[in-house]
Design an enzyme around this catalytic site. Structure first.
Site, mmCIF file in Angstrom:
data_model
loop_
_atom_site.group_PDB
_atom_site.id
_atom_site.type_symbol
_atom_site.label_atom_id
_atom_site.label_comp_id
_atom_site.label_asym_id
_atom_site.label_seq_id
_atom_site.Cartn_x
_atom_site.Cartn_y
_atom_site.Cartn_z
ATOM 1 N N TYR A 1 30.649 77.530 2.269
ATOM 2 C CA TYR A 1 29.914 76.070 3.306
ATOM 3 C C TYR A 1 30.853 75.081 3.807
ATOM 4 O O TYR A 1 30.272 74.915 4.905
ATOM 5 C CB TYR A 1 29.167 75.036 2.047
ATOM 6 C CG TYR A 1 27.340 75.269 1.814
ATOM 7 C CD1 TYR A 1 27.166 76.428 0.996
ATOM 8 C CD2 TYR A 1 26.669 73.815 2.120
ATOM 9 C CE1 TYR A 1 25.433 76.179 0.720
ATOM 10 C CE2 TYR A 1 25.250 74.592 1.363
ATOM 11 C CZ TYR A 1 24.700 75.374 0.801
ATOM 12 O OH TYR A 1 23.582 75.812 0.298
ATOM 13 N N GLU A 2 31.567 75.230 3.128
ATOM 14 C CA GLU A 2 32.987 74.175 4.087
ATOM 15 C C GLU A 2 33.493 75.431 5.207
ATOM 16 O O GLU A 2 33.479 74.865 6.402
ATOM 17 C CB GLU A 2 34.006 74.745 3.364
ATOM 18 C CG GLU A 2 34.893 73.564 3.981
ATOM 19 C CD GLU A 2 36.203 73.172 3.085
ATOM 20 O OE1 GLU A 2 35.758 73.321 1.831
ATOM 21 O OE2 GLU A 2 37.798 73.396 3.072
ATOM 22 N N ASP B 1 31.056 67.652 3.622
ATOM 23 C CA ASP B 1 29.660 67.864 4.076
ATOM 24 C C ASP B 1 28.613 66.320 5.349
ATOM 25 O O ASP B 1 28.225 65.710 5.812
ATOM 26 C CB ASP B 1 28.983 68.753 5.289
ATOM 27 C CG ASP B 1 27.885 68.679 5.062
ATOM 28 O OD1 ASP B 1 28.085 69.419 3.580
ATOM 29 O OD2 ASP B 1 26.407 68.850 5.390
ATOM 30 N N ASP C 1 24.343 69.875 -3.586
ATOM 31 C CA ASP C 1 23.552 69.472 -2.904
ATOM 32 C C ASP C 1 23.063 68.137 -3.032
ATOM 33 O O ASP C 1 23.361 67.211 -4.126
ATOM 34 C CB ASP C 1 22.436 69.902 -4.208
ATOM 35 C CG ASP C 1 21.915 71.283 -3.961
ATOM 36 O OD1 ASP C 1 22.329 72.052 -3.045
ATOM 37 O OD2 ASP C 1 21.971 72.689 -5.464
ATOM 38 N N ASP D 1 23.086 75.138 -16.185
ATOM 39 C CA ASP D 1 22.651 73.981 -15.463
ATOM 40 C C ASP D 1 23.657 73.091 -15.991
ATOM 41 O O ASP D 1 23.346 72.939 -17.483
ATOM 42 C CB ASP D 1 21.217 74.190 -15.651
ATOM 43 C CG ASP D 1 20.455 72.332 -14.795
ATOM 44 O OD1 ASP D 1 21.592 71.979 -14.635
ATOM 45 O OD2 ASP D 1 19.769 71.962 -14.697
#
Ligand code: SAM
Length: 209
Positions: free
Chosen positions: A191-192, A152, A116, A95
């Site tokens: 994700y892109e 995004d 996120d 993390d």
């Protein structure tokens, strides 16, 4: 790398030569892992790894370190690497809230891709571009601080611009629609690919200080 369950990922990932298990021993000397003094670029929240793997393949003169919090996600990146030998790529599962304990004055560029958004105000400090994280990053950079972010999420993007400005970063480049402006040499993340194929604008900002 077949898994019977997600829990198994937490031990399975350490079978991969790409994963650095004893990463805490390399603070300030990550170049030793690569046996050279080439620049080190870091991605936090690398997810399933498309961006960092293809960057490493395309840029052999740069060393890449990918960080991902969850072993169950990291294992998907490792599956992509099973038949590959990429000497300039290492991955760490942890993390990044303790990032300043892991790296010391050795990173040239930090990538934050589709982080996120943590939309609730009470979770603001978890955003990877919050002032909390920007202050932690300061000690990891070798010379200049250099961050490149894609998302995004318009709200996270606007929040990040304000946050970079408050921490005295200068904007080097900014796009409100990457695929209209300058998609040349762009390496997409998972994700892109998903969001751009649906026609959503991709925001990008590059900052230094
Ligand atoms: C929305 S996903 C994006 C994944 C990838 N960058 C992409 O664009 O396809 C965000 C990723 O960041 C990881 N992540 C979030 N917070 C993190 C942290 N503090 N440290 C390390 N990884 C983190 C999550 O587990 C998740 O895999």
């Amino acid at each position: 790398m077949r898994l019977r369950n997600i829990k198994e990922a937490e031990t399975k990932i350490y079978e991969s030569p790409y994963i650095i298990e004893d990463y805490k021993n390399y603070k300030g000397k990550f170049n030793e892992l690569f046996n050279n003094n080439n620049p080190i670029h870091l991605e936090i929240g690398m997810g399933k790894g498309n961006f960092i793997i293809n960057n490493a393949i395309n840029n052999p003169g740069i060393n890449y370190i990918g960080v991902e919090k969850y072993a169950s996600v990291m294992i998907r990146a490792l599956e992509k690497l099973e038949d590959k030998k990429i000497d300039n790529l290492k991955l760490i599962c942890f993390d990044a809230s303790t990032i300043e304990e892991v790296f010391d004055k050795e990173i040239e560029t930090l990538y934050l891709n589709f982080s996120d958004p943590w939309p609730k105000t009470r979770h603001e400090k978890r955003r990877l571009t919050s002032d909390t994280f920007l202050k932690k990053y300061t000690s990891i950079f070798k010379n200049k601080n250099h961050i490149i972010m894609k998302t995004d999420n318009r709200k996270l993007f606007e929040y990040s611009v304000i946050s970079f400005n408050a921490e005295k970063y200068n904007i080097v480049d900014l796009s409100l629609n990457l695929y209209e402006d300058n998609p040349l040499n762009n390496i997409p993340t998972e994700y892109e690919i998903k969001f751009s194929s649906k026609g959503f604008p991709i925001y990008k900002i590059e900052v230094t200080k």
